[in-house]
Enzyme design. Structure first.
Site, short mmCIF file in Angstrom:
data_model
loop_
_atom_site.label_atom_id
_atom_site.label_comp_id
_atom_site.label_asym_id
_atom_site.label_seq_id
_atom_site.Cartn_x
_atom_site.Cartn_y
_atom_site.Cartn_z
N CYS A 1 0.92 -1.22 -0.07
CA CYS A 1 -0.10 0.23 -0.02
C CYS A 1 0.97 1.20 -0.07
CB CYS A 1 -1.00 0.03 1.34
SG CYS A 1 -2.48 1.20 1.08
N ASP B 1 -9.27 4.49 -5.53
CA ASP B 1 -8.13 4.95 -4.85
C ASP B 1 -8.36 6.71 -5.15
OD1 ASP B 1 -6.02 5.70 -3.54
OD2 ASP B 1 -4.61 4.13 -4.48
N SER C 1 1.60 1.78 -5.07
CA SER C 1 1.85 0.49 -5.59
C SER C 1 1.63 0.39 -7.13
CB SER C 1 1.34 -0.63 -4.85
OG SER C 1 -0.05 -0.54 -4.80
O1 LIG Z 1 -1.28 3.40 -2.62
C1 LIG Z 1 -1.59 2.36 -2.88
O2 LIG Z 1 -0.63 1.49 -3.14
C2 LIG Z 1 -2.65 1.94 -2.39
N1 LIG Z 1 -3.85 2.84 -2.15
C3 LIG Z 1 -5.13 2.26 -2.21
C4 LIG Z 1 -4.72 0.74 -2.97
C5 LIG Z 1 -3.15 0.71 -2.73
O3 LIG Z 1 -3.07 -0.58 -2.03
#
Ligand SMILES: O=C(O)[C@H]1NCC[C@@H]1O
Length: 593
Positions: free
Chosen positions: A312, A505, A511
């Site tokens: 994450c 998101d 990621s």
């Molecule tokens: O920034 C990330 O990697 C995370 N944000 C929500 C989904 C991913 O796991």
């Protein structure tokens, strides 16, 4: 030196006292300041050492303490008040340079400058630390009888807390009605100034003055002594309370559990992740779902509304700041090993995520001998080796899974698959059937399309989810990349990430950036050392305060894949204490729909 040229402030800039009663006196050299000489003798050794390091004899004068007039504080000194300053209701110090009388009755306002380590070193200071923190947090300073028992919990101490509360209250009166020596609310006259500090007034006018003088809600309310206000009660730690710190990274929330989560069994993070899943999932649900959480809540590390992820990025950025800023060794036992590199202004951390080791660099500043994160700069991390497993793959969508935007004659969608701590399917808006770009697309329609695509890949292309560890062989998310929006800055991309059970998101997905940079390298679009800026719909909207996207840089090519550096900014949004009352049938939350 003229008294008017002298300031007397805490390191945070708050005025502690006044020369000639109302001329501010500034003290910059760092020093420990103790209200009573006899207090020194009662302190543990380490505290005496502090005194030797910063020898300041200080005294106080009020109705109950022995008068003494010298402090040794010089102009230019910086003061760190001992927590026992809470027990001072009126104090007169003497400035060495000009011998001006310095009034420090308002010393309570210096509490925000207390260093937590000082408090930690001297466990006996805890009750006052608590007050300091409550005060700092803008909470009510407890009345007599409401503070936790502790070594200082004596009648004198209780009285001092009560007095302290009065002091803050009257600080405002003093500022407004300088030299008036009377309460403007009830008109009570005062012959001696310290009597003002004993004065409690319930009149609405005084409360209004207090509200006006403080930029935040009233730091304390008028609750009868020995009655614990519900707000304060809810903040008390109990065995069932879960305390959290909330942050956001480009709008994507992270809830960091500070206390209340049971220890996890297992020797690797993946084993611990399984243990959390099988044994304590109700806690995740409690914190993630309504009414204590919400549909898009994420809990650090790596668990979200639908379950548990393996990497994450946005939470890593938030957590980097938090780990530097916390001084609670129960939360982060290695906090004291952190090193602020004065040359780079960075503090480096190593975090274990389920996908592997993440190296995080947090911009830090030194303040009062300890480092704290610099909110104005980006946190960066180096992820695990990232790689693509399919580029330009044509995926046939079976008829029953097609979505309306997919043209009848076009049953194939061109997709890339890449790993960045988790597996991502990356598809363009056009390929998905949204040729006018993401900003005009319906999120509901995008949700339907990405969900269908995800299920086709997960069912029919498992062989593309290649990873040595079985726990990581699943398709986590679909990222749709905008091909319509143009940017002033070259190498900038807009995308939207549907992850887990189709959560969106808000951030550009840390990621996902790892996966996208690795993909760009594998496609020959980016070289090692080059970077791109990645935006989400939220991070693109700088006017909404999200400000910046994530920068992804291809740092190194290894045998396992590309090491990508991701940079982004995170901010604190608050802290909370979650409880479940007996009889609450919604203890573990609910999901609507
Ligand atoms: O920034 C990330 O990697 C995370 N944000 C929500 C989904 C991913 O796991």
């Amino acid at each position: 030196m003229a008294a008017s040229a002298v300031d007397f402030r805490a390191s945070n800039g708050l005025v502690l006292g006044f020369a000639n009663d109302n001329v501010p006196v500034h003290v910059k050299r760092r020093a420990m300041y103790f209200p009573r000489v006899e207090d020194f003798a009662a302190r543990p050794c380490s505290q005496k050492e502090d005194i030797e390091l910063a020898p300041i004899s200080s005294c106080c004068r009020n109705s109950s303490y022995t008068p003494c007039s010298r402090t040794g504080i010089r102009p230019g000194d910086e003061i760190v008040l001992s927590s026992d300053a809470a027990s001072v209701s009126s104090m007169t110090c003497c400035n060495e340079a000009d011998r001006e009388s310095v009034r420090a009755a308002e010393c309570l306002v210096a509490f925000p400058s207390l260093e937590k380590e000082n408090v930690r070193t001297h466990a006996a200071w805890t009750p006052a630390q608590d007050i300091a923190h409550r005060y700092r947090a803008g909470l009510r300073i407890p009345l007599d009888g409401t503070e936790e028992p502790g070594p200082h919990r004596t009648r004198k101490h209780s009285r001092s807390i009560r007095d302290s509360r009065t002091l803050v209250y009257n600080q405002h009166i003093h500022n407004v009605y300088d030299k008036s020596w009377k309460c403007d609310g009830c008109g009570t006259p005062f012959i001696k100034r310290y009597e003002l500090t004993q004065h409690l007034c319930d009149c609405p006018k005084m409360l209004a003055i207090q509200d006006e003088m403080t930029s935040r809600p009233r730091a304390f309310s008028r609750v009868p002594a020995a009655v614990m206000d519900v707000f304060h009660t809810l903040l008390q730690p109990t065995t069932h309370t879960i305390r959290v710190v909330d942050m956001h990274t480009s709008g994507e929330p992270t809830r960091i559990v500070v206390s209340g989560y049971p220890p996890l069994s297992g020797s690797t993070l993946l084993e611990k992740r399984r243990s959390a899943q099988s044994t304590h999932d109700h806690i995740r649900q409690r914190l993630m779902r309504e009414p204590r959480g919400h549909a898009e809540m994420r809990i650090s590390r790596c668990c979200f509304n639908e379950g548990y992820s393996t990497m994450c990025g946005h939470a890593t950025i938030a957590l980097g700041r938090f780990l530097v800023d916390t001084h609670d060794l129960d939360v982060f036992p290695n906090r004291e090993k952190l090193h602020h590199d004065a040359e780079t202004g960075l503090t480096t951390l190593r975090l274990h995520a389920p996908c592997g080791l993440i190296r995080v660099q947090v911009p830090t500043i030194l303040s009062d001998g300890t480092s704290k994160s610099d909110a104005s700069k980006s946190v960066s991390f180096l992820g695990v080796p990232s790689y693509s497993t399919a580029r330009g793959l044509k995926i046939a969508i079976p008829e029953e899974k097609r979505w309306p935007q997919l043209k009848d004659d076009d049953s194939e969608v061109v997709v890339d698959i890449a790993f960045g701590g988790a597996f991502y399917a990356i598809v363009s808006d056009t390929a998905l059937g949204f040729p006018t770009g993401l900003r005009s697309a319906s999120l509901v329609e995008l949700d339907t399309a990405t969900l269908a695509l995800k299920s086709v890949i997960a069912e029919s292309h498992k062989e593309l989810l290649k990873h040595p560890d079985e726990d990581l062989r699943f398709l986590y998310s679909v990222i749709v990349v905008d091909t319509v929006t143009t940017f002033a800055e070259p190498d900038t991309e807009l995308g939207i990430c549907f992850f887990a059970d189709q959560q969106i998101d808000r951030s550009p997905t840390g990621s996902g950036v790892m996966a996208r940079v690795a993909l760009a390298v594998d496609k020959g679009e980016l070289r090692i050392g080059e970077s791109r800026v990645y935006h989400s719909l939220v991070s693109l909207d700088a006017d909404a305060g999200a400000g910046v996207g994530f920068r992804g840089t291809a740092v190194e090519m290894t045998e396992e894949g590309t090491i990508v550096r991701v940079e982004g900014r995170a901010f604190y949004t608050g802290a909370a204490s979650f409880v479940v009352e007996d009889g609450d049938g919604l203890a573990d939350g609910f999901v609507v729909g």
